[in-house]
Design an enzyme around this catalytic site. Structure first.
Site, PDB file in Angstrom:
ATOM      1  CG  ASN A 234      -4.282  -0.442 -12.730  1.00  0.00           C
ATOM      2  OD1 ASN A 234      -4.066  -0.731 -11.547  1.00  0.00           O
ATOM      3  ND2 ASN A 234      -3.601  -1.006 -13.719  1.00  0.00           N
TER       4      ASN A 234
ATOM      5  CD  GLU B 242       4.356   2.413  -9.089  1.00  0.00           C
ATOM      6  OE1 GLU B 242       3.310   2.063  -8.535  1.00  0.00           O
ATOM      7  OE2 GLU B 242       5.313   1.632  -9.237  1.00  0.00           O
TER       8      GLU B 242
ATOM      9  CG  ASN C 252       1.312   3.437  -5.734  1.00  0.00           C
ATOM     10  OD1 ASN C 252       1.661   4.490  -6.269  1.00  0.00           O
ATOM     11  ND2 ASN C 252       1.923   2.281  -5.944  1.00  0.00           N
TER      12      ASN C 252
ATOM     13  N   GLY D 125       0.774  -1.238   0.000  1.00  0.00           N
ATOM     14  CA  GLY D 125       0.000   0.000   0.000  1.00  0.00           C
ATOM     15  C   GLY D 125       0.806   1.289   0.000  1.00  0.00           C
TER      16      GLY D 125
ATOM     17  CG  HIS E  57       1.061  -1.405 -15.449  1.00  0.00           C
ATOM     18  ND1 HIS E  57       0.815  -2.670 -14.955  1.00  0.00           N
ATOM     19  CD2 HIS E  57       2.089  -1.528 -16.319  1.00  0.00           C
ATOM     20  CE1 HIS E  57       1.651  -3.525 -15.528  1.00  0.00           C
ATOM     21  NE2 HIS E  57       2.440  -2.859 -16.354  1.00  0.00           N
TER      22      HIS E  57
ATOM     23  CG  LEU F 182      -1.292  -7.285  -7.180  1.00  0.00           C
ATOM     24  CD1 LEU F 182      -0.032  -7.943  -6.647  1.00  0.00           C
ATOM     25  CD2 LEU F 182      -0.978  -6.396  -8.375  1.00  0.00           C
TER      26      LEU F 182
ATOM     27  CG  ASP G 299      -2.173  -3.460 -17.237  1.00  0.00           C
ATOM     28  OD1 ASP G 299      -2.675  -2.881 -16.251  1.00  0.00           O
ATOM     29  OD2 ASP G 299      -1.394  -4.416 -17.134  1.00  0.00           O
TER      30      ASP G 299
END
Ligand code: GAR
Length: 193
Positions: free
Chosen positions: A99, A172, A15, A13, A101, A82, A142
């Site tokens: 999302n 990110e 992000n 976590g 990536h 995931l 994606d």
């Protein structure tokens, strides 16, 4: 008024942490109302609790939908979630799921490319530049519309772990709060039309 956000997580976590830290600062038009994990031991759930955000562990998509509807969530963010969502789910929330990536899509993405595997593939290929992408989620893994990307250099002697860390720090954790703010602003604009 703020856009209501749910963050879906599976692991550490970091992000999610970047989003929690950005609230009221770089993230001005959105508020995290729920953190949802498919793993009860995900450290991300502890991060949510520390910030007083309701944290849920779910077993299936219906449970996610229930939380989304009950909390009148405007935006769903996949931050290291995931598990692949069904077509019904992504259709139900068109342009309402983001999302992050850890590569420059369309490189090293799609089924099977997640977490460290993405950086292993980038190193194996020998690319000199990689990065991160924030995109809308549709039924293709994606494959949804790209919102923003940030490039990061690969260094000589990088391991997948070292590269992963650099992509998180330099791309990110900056990109995700920024893209979230932009989308939240748009959602609010649409709502007050
Ligand atoms: C992040 O690097 C994220 O981009 C990646 O998993 C990591 C989760 O880390 N997501 C994917 O690979 C999705 N295909 P975090 O739990 O510390 O945010």
């Amino acid at each position: 008024m703020l856009a209501k956000i749910a963050v879906l997580v599976s692991g550490g976590g970091t992000n999610l942490q970047a989003l929690l830290d950005a609230q009221g600062k770089k993230l001005k038009h959105g508020e995290i109302k729920a953190v949802i994990s498919n793993h009860e031991n995900a450290y991300a759930l502890r991060r949510a609790e520390k910030y007083g955000v309701p944290a849920y562990t779910i077993k299936n998509e219906n449970e996610i939908i229930q939380i989304i509807e009950e909390n009148k969530i405007d935006l769903i963010i996949l931050a290291g979630f995931l598990s692949i969502l069904s077509k019904d789910f992504t259709k139900r929330y068109t342009n309402r799921i983001l999302n992050i990536h850890p590569s420059l899509i369309p490189s090293f993405c799609g089924k099977g490319y997640y977490g460290l595997k993405v950086h292993e593939a980038a190193l194996a290929y020998g690319v000199k530049i990689t990065g991160a992408t924030v995109h809308f989620v549709n039924e293709i893994p994606d494959g949804g519309k790209i919102i923003d990307q940030k490039a990061v250099r690969v260094h000589k002697g990088d391991t997948p772990e070292k590269l992963q860390r650099r992509v998180m720090e330099k791309a990110e954790w900056i990109l995700l709060p920024r893209a979230t703010e932009a989308v939240c602003k748009n959602i609010l604009k649409e709502k007050t039309k």
